[in-house]
Design an enzyme around this catalytic site. Structure first.
Site, PDB file in Angstrom:
ATOM      1  N   THR A 111       0.823  -1.227   0.000  1.00  0.00           N
ATOM      2  CA  THR A 111       0.000   0.000   0.000  1.00  0.00           C
ATOM      3  C   THR A 111       0.855   1.275   0.000  1.00  0.00           C
ATOM      4  OG1 THR A 111      -0.036   0.153   2.412  1.00  0.00           O
ATOM      5  CG2 THR A 111      -1.769  -1.163   1.386  1.00  0.00           C
ATOM      6  N   ASP A 203      16.803   1.992  -2.692  1.00  0.00           N
ATOM      7  CA  ASP A 203      16.298   1.939  -1.315  1.00  0.00           C
ATOM      8  C   ASP A 203      17.383   2.445  -0.368  1.00  0.00           C
ATOM      9  OD1 ASP A 203      15.783   0.875   1.384  1.00  0.00           O
ATOM     10  OD2 ASP A 203      14.055  -0.066   0.422  1.00  0.00           O
ATOM     11  N   ASP A 206      18.388   0.175   2.707  1.00  0.00           N
ATOM     12  CA  ASP A 206      19.164  -1.006   2.314  1.00  0.00           C
ATOM     13  C   ASP A 206      20.586  -0.618   1.912  1.00  0.00           C
ATOM     14  OD1 ASP A 206      17.188  -2.813   2.822  1.00  0.00           O
ATOM     15  OD2 ASP A 206      16.430  -2.888   0.771  1.00  0.00           O
TER      16      ASP A 206
HETATM   17  C1  PRP Z   1      11.962   4.962   3.171  1.00  0.00           C
HETATM   18  C2  PRP Z   1      12.575   6.339   3.404  1.00  0.00           C
HETATM   19  C3  PRP Z   1      11.422   7.125   3.962  1.00  0.00           C
HETATM   20  C4  PRP Z   1      10.253   6.547   3.209  1.00  0.00           C
HETATM   21  C5  PRP Z   1       9.863   7.491   2.117  1.00  0.00           C
HETATM   22  O1  PRP Z   1      11.889   4.251   4.349  1.00  0.00           O
HETATM   23  O2  PRP Z   1      13.696   6.310   4.249  1.00  0.00           O
HETATM   24  O3  PRP Z   1      11.232   6.990   5.355  1.00  0.00           O
HETATM   25  O4  PRP Z   1      10.689   5.305   2.653  1.00  0.00           O
HETATM   26  O5  PRP Z   1       8.724   7.058   1.465  1.00  0.00           O
HETATM   27  P1  PRP Z   1       7.337   7.833   1.526  1.00  0.00           P
HETATM   28  O6  PRP Z   1       7.664   9.280   1.350  1.00  0.00           O
HETATM   29  O7  PRP Z   1       6.571   7.252   0.378  1.00  0.00           O
HETATM   30  O8  PRP Z   1       6.691   7.545   2.846  1.00  0.00           O
HETATM   31  P2  PRP Z   1      11.356   2.728   4.384  1.00  0.00           P
HETATM   32  O9  PRP Z   1       9.899   2.700   4.673  1.00  0.00           O
HETATM   33  O10 PRP Z   1      11.827   2.014   3.144  1.00  0.00           O
HETATM   34  O11 PRP Z   1      12.044   2.143   5.683  1.00  0.00           O
HETATM   35  P3  PRP Z   1      13.610   1.901   6.014  1.00  0.00           P
HETATM   36  O12 PRP Z   1      14.237   3.272   6.164  1.00  0.00           O
HETATM   37  O13 PRP Z   1      13.537   1.167   7.303  1.00  0.00           O
HETATM   38  O14 PRP Z   1      14.226   1.104   4.904  1.00  0.00           O
HETATM   39  N1  URA Z   2      12.254   4.899  -0.063  1.00  0.00           N
HETATM   40  C1  URA Z   2      13.500   4.777  -0.573  1.00  0.00           C
HETATM   41  O1  URA Z   2      14.438   4.364   0.137  1.00  0.00           O
HETATM   42  N2  URA Z   2      13.674   5.067  -1.869  1.00  0.00           N
HETATM   43  C2  URA Z   2      12.697   5.513  -2.653  1.00  0.00           C
HETATM   44  O2  URA Z   2      12.945   5.784  -3.839  1.00  0.00           O
HETATM   45  C3  URA Z   2      11.406   5.635  -2.107  1.00  0.00           C
HETATM   46  C4  URA Z   2      11.212   5.337  -0.809  1.00  0.00           C
END
Ligand code: PRP
Ligand code: URA
Length: 212
Positions: A111, A203, A206
């Site tokens: 989602t 990402d 990651d």
């Molecule tokens: C990523 C990023 C932001 C979010 C951005 O985190 O670091 O927090 O996605 O996406 P949005 O603007 O659509 O909400 P993620 O949820 O991948 O978690 P992580 O940092 O633990 O990998």
């Molecule tokens: N979170 C990430 O880490 N990369 C993107 O491009 C979007 C969300």
């Protein structure tokens, strides 16, 4: 730095150069992490240019003088976990006395909605300037929710700092929180069908932590 309607875009060549290094698929975890921290420091230097000063008396080896030091509100850095953690060291290099809060959010892979799993903020939060850090602002859901939490806990003076933003995310954060200042390293083209930023850097979590 270009600023309009509380959004400040970093056009400094050093920041742009380092963002290009982040984008490169061949940049390994170690270099990626270092680059994220350096960009956070360079962005922090610009974003904190409105910190209030107060005059203090200092004795130099020559004479006593009155000279400015950082005054007033205390600073808090609040990374959005996980990827925001990579930016904390850059801000602490500038303001080592800053307190650090944490907001744990992850995006549901289907989602793309943010889910909270942790929130701990330094008190008294209402008296602090709060710098929320997250390298990526994609849909803007995580950033908006993090600022919601901080406001619910009493936070008032909020700055949001991200390295790469999609126009959609920027619009969402501005719409939900028109009162905060937003600092962006670069605004990219847009989101793909998985809500990843294009061209982006993949990402961020990651790549910082070497997972996946
Ligand atoms: C990523 C990023 C932001 C979010 C951005 O985190 O670091 O927090 O996605 O996406 P949005 O603007 O659509 O909400 P993620 O949820 O991948 O978690 P992580 O940092 O633990 O990998
Ligand atoms: N979170 C990430 O880490 N990369 C993107 O491009 C979007 C969300």
């Amino acid at each position: 730095m270009k600023g309009k309607d509380n959004v400040f875009i970093m056009d400094h060549p050093l920041i742009q150069h380092k963002i290009s290094q982040l984008r490169d698929i061949h940049t390994g975890t170690n270099e990626f992490r270092k680059c994220i921290e350096e960009i956070a420091m360079l962005m922090g230097y610009e974003a904190l240019r409105d910190l209030p000063l107060k005059d203090v008396e200092v004795e130099t080896p020559i004479e006593t003088c009155v000279t400015p030091k950082i005054a007033g509100k205390k600073l808090a850095v609040v990374p959005i976990l996980r990827a925001g953690l990579g930016m904390v060291g850059g801000i602490l290099a500038l303001v080592p006395t800053a307190k650090v809060g944490h907001i744990g959010l992850y995006r549901d892979p289907v989602t793309c909605e943010p889910h909270e799993y942790y929130c701990k903020l330094p008190e008294p939060i209402e008296q602090r300037t709060i710098v929320v850090v997250d390298p990526m602002l994609a849909t803007g859901g995580s950033g908006s929710e993090a600022v919601d939490f901080i406001k619910q806990h009493g936070g008032k003076h909020i700055k949001f700092m991200c390295i790469i933003a999609a126009p959609e995310g920027l619009q969402c954060l501005r719409r939900n929180h028109p009162d905060i200042q937003i600092y962006v390293g670069h605004v990219d083209r847009g989101l793909n069908e998985h809500a990843y930023i294009c061209p982006g850097l993949g990402d961020a979590g990651d790549r910082i932590f070497g997972t996946k």
